[in-house]
Write an enzyme that holds these catalytic residues in place. Structure first.
Site, PDB file in Angstrom:
ATOM      1  N   CYS A   1      -4.625  -0.105   7.319  1.00 57.27           N
ATOM      2  CA  CYS A   1      -3.586   0.589   7.920  1.00 57.27           C
ATOM      3  C   CYS A   1      -3.501   2.213   7.330  1.00 57.27           C
ATOM      4  O   CYS A   1      -3.124   2.058   6.051  1.00 57.27           O
ATOM      5  CB  CYS A   1      -2.257  -0.222   7.484  1.00 57.27           C
ATOM      6  SG  CYS A   1      -0.817   0.596   7.981  1.00 57.27           S
ATOM      7  N   LEU A   2      -3.939   2.953   8.082  1.00 57.86           N
ATOM      8  CA  LEU A   2      -4.144   4.312   7.423  1.00 57.86           C
ATOM      9  C   LEU A   2      -3.716   5.429   8.612  1.00 57.86           C
ATOM     10  O   LEU A   2      -4.516   5.129   9.799  1.00 57.86           O
ATOM     11  CB  LEU A   2      -5.607   4.707   6.889  1.00 57.86           C
ATOM     12  CG  LEU A   2      -5.784   5.777   6.183  1.00 57.86           C
ATOM     13  CD1 LEU A   2      -5.089   5.833   4.748  1.00 57.86           C
ATOM     14  CD2 LEU A   2      -7.132   5.755   5.693  1.00 57.86           C
TER      15      LEU A   2
END
Lengths: 306, 151
Positions: free
Chosen positions: B87-88
Site C-alpha cells: 500500500c503505497l
C-alpha cells in the site's frame, strides 16, 4: 587549472543535456510544448499522459491539452545543441567525459540518441547560428591538452581564423568599432543607429532579412488540432464512422477501435505542434505499425504479475 | 520483446551502474520488463538484517502507469499484505511519469523504516501496531529472522 576549467565545462554541458531531455520518455524533447506551470515535454508524450491524468507529471498542477503551448525556441536550442554535440563528440567530448565522473551520463554516449534528430523534420541548419556555435567550440579546444589541439581544428569548419566571426545580422550593434567621426543615422527598418557611410549596405541587409523573416510564415500550413472526443459515450458505429473518416481501419472489437481512434487523435494533435507536420498517410502508417507491434508484445508480457 | 522503450533501457543501465545503496534490481534474462529486486532491511527498523525479495514489473504503458511491485519474501508490516501487495500512494493514484524505478524502490525502503498503521493493508498487523507497538515490532523482527535471513 585547465583541468578545472574542463570539468566545469563538461559539468555544465551535462546539466544542459539533462535539461533538454523529456521527463517522460528520457529522450531529447521532440516538438516541445510548455505547460502553464512552465514544464516542458515532448508534445506527444504529454498529450498521451494527459489522457491518463490531467496534471503535470512534475508538479501535479492540473493541466489540460488546451493549456499546452509550442515552445519553438526550445526546439531550436535542442537542434543546435545536438549539432554542437555531434561535431565535438568524436574529438573532445568522448575522450574527456569518460574520465570525468560518469554520473547521469550513460545516455549521452549512446549513438542512438541522435535518432531523435532524424525523427524531427529538422530544417537545414541556419548558417548564421551555426557559426555562432563555434564560440563554445573554440573554448573547448583552448581547454584541451596541447596534443589534441590540432585534431580540434579539423572538426570545426574549414576557416582557419580563430577570431569569432560576427554574422552580418549583428552589424548594427557594432557601432563602437566604427570610425567615431562618422555621423550616425537611424536605420528606418530596424531603428538602430548606423554610421552614415555604412547605411546603404546595412539597409540592404536589413531589407533582405525582413523578407526572409516574413516568407516562411506565409507558406506554413496551419493544421488545426482535432477536438477531444468522449469515446465512452460513442456508439460502435459512430466510432467506426470516425475511423473511416480519418482513413483508419475499422475492424476489431470495441477496445481496439477506441485505442486506435485515440492513438490517432493524440498523434495528429502532437503533429500539429511541429513546424513541418508529416503527411496524414505517414501518421496513419505509424499508428498501424504501433498497433501491430503492441499486439505482438502483449501476448508474452502479460504472464507475470497479477 | 522487441521495441523496448529507450527510457527503460536508460533506467536499467543506471540501476546497474549506480545501484541504490541497500537495493539491487536486476532485469530478468528473458523479459526486460521484469526485475528481480532485493531490498535490505533498513538499520534501526525491525527489518534490519533481513534480505527481502520483491518482483517489479513495468506494464506495457509504463511510464504512463506505475510499475507493479510485490514482496515475495513474507514480511510483517501494516502496509504490506499476505500476498506481498504494497500500500503505497505512488504505486497507485500518486504515480507520475516523473518518478522512476529508482524512486519507487527508495520509497519502499522508506516504508520499511516508517510503517504507517493509519493507512493499513494488513488489518490485523496494523491493529496490533496501534494497540501494542512493542509486540508488533517483536513479531516483525521474528518474521524477518524466520523468512528474510539466510535463505
Amino acid at each position: 587549472m585547465k583541468g578545472a576549467l574542463n570539468s566545469i565545462f563538461i559539468y555544465s554541458l551535462q546539466h544542459i543535456d539533462k535539461l533538454l531531455q523529456c521527463g517522460i520518455c528520457y529522450e531529447y524533447m521532440n516538438t516541445s510544448v510548455i505547460t502553464s506551470c512552465s514544464h516542458n515535454y515532448c508534445s506527444l508524450c504529454i498529450r498521451k499522459y494527459l489522457h491518463y491524468k490531467t496534471q503535470c507529471p512534475t508538479c501535479f498542477e492540473e493541466t489540460f491539452e488546451k493549456d499546452l503551448r509550442k515552445n519553438n525556441l526550445l526546439d531550436e536550442i535542442i537542434i543546435h545543441y545536438l549539432n554542437f554535440k555531434d561535431k565535438s563528440e568524436k574529438k573532445f567530448y568522448q575522450k574527456e567525459i569518460l574520465t570525468v565522473e560518469n554520473r547521469n551520463f550513460e545516455n549521452v554516449h549512446s549513438p542512438n540518441n541522435f535518432e531523435c534528430k532524424k525523427k524531427q523534420n529538422v530544417p537545414d541548419t541556419n548558417e548564421i547560428l551555426d557559426k555562432n556555435l563555434e564560440s563554445p567550440m573554440s573554448m573547448a579546444s583552448n581547454t584541451t591538452p596541447r596534443g589534441q589541439k590540432n585534431d580540434q581544428q579539423n572538426i570545426s569548419t574549414p576557416s582557419t581564423s580563430t577570431e569569432l566571426r560576427i554574422p552580418s545580422m549583428f552589424t548594427p550593434k557594432r557601432k563602437g568599432f566604427q570610425n567615431e567621426e562618422n555621423e550616425l543615422v537611424e536605420c528606418p527598418v530596424c531603428k538602430v543607429d548606423v554610421p552614415q557611410n555604412n547605411i546603404n549596405k546595412h539597409l540592404d541587409d536589413c531589407l533582405k532579412r525582413e523578407n526572409t523573416k516574413v516568407q516562411p510564415k506565409k507558406c506554413e500550413p496551419k493544421r488545426k488540432p482535432l477536438p477531444k472526443l468522449v469515446l465512452s459515450l460513442m456508439k460502435d458505429n459512430i466510432i467506426r464512422k470516425k475511423l473511416k473518416e480519418f482513413g483508419l481501419l475499422t475492424q476489431g472489437d470495441r477496445k481496439t477501435l477506441e485505442t486506435r481512434l485515440q492513438r490517432y487523435i493524440i498523434l495528429y494533435n502532437a503533429e500539429c505542434d511541429k513546424i513541418n507536420p508529416r503527411s496524414i498517410s505517414e501518421l496513419i502508417k505509424q499508428c498501424e505499425e504501433e498497433e501491430n507491434l503492441e499486439r505482438k508484445i502483449q501476448k508474452p508480457s502479460n504472464v507475470n504479475i497479477l | 520483446m522487441a521495441a523496448l522503450p529507450r527510457r527503460i533501457i536508460k533506467e536499467t543501465q543506471r540501476l546497474m551502474q549506480e545501484p541504490v545503496p541497500g537495493i539491487s534490481a536486476v532485469p530478468d534474462d528473458t523479459n526486460a520488463r521484469y526485475f528481480h529486486v532485493i531490498v535490505t532491511g533498513p538499520e534501526d527498523s525491525p527489518f534490519e538484517g533481513g534480505l527481502f525479495k520483491l518482483e517489479l514489473f513495468l506494464p506495457e504503458d509504463y511510464p504512463m502507469s506505475a510499475p507493479k511491485v510485490r514482496f515475495i519474501t513474507k514480511i510483517y508490516h501494516p502496509n504490506i499484505d499476505r500476498l506481498g501487495r504494497i500500500c503505497l500512494d505512488i504505486l497507485k493514484d500518486k504515480w507520475s511519469p516523473a518518478l522512476q524505478i529508482r524512486t519507487v524502490l527508495l520509497s519502499i525502503q522508506a516504508l520499511l523504516s516508517a510503517p504507517n498503521p493509519d493507512d493499513p493493508l494488513a488489518n490485523d498487523v496494523a491493529e496490533l501496531w496501534k494497540v501494542n507497538e512493542s509486540e508488533a515490532i517483536r513479531n516483525a523482527k521474528e518474521w524477518t529472522r524466520r523468512y528474510a535471513m539466510d535463505n
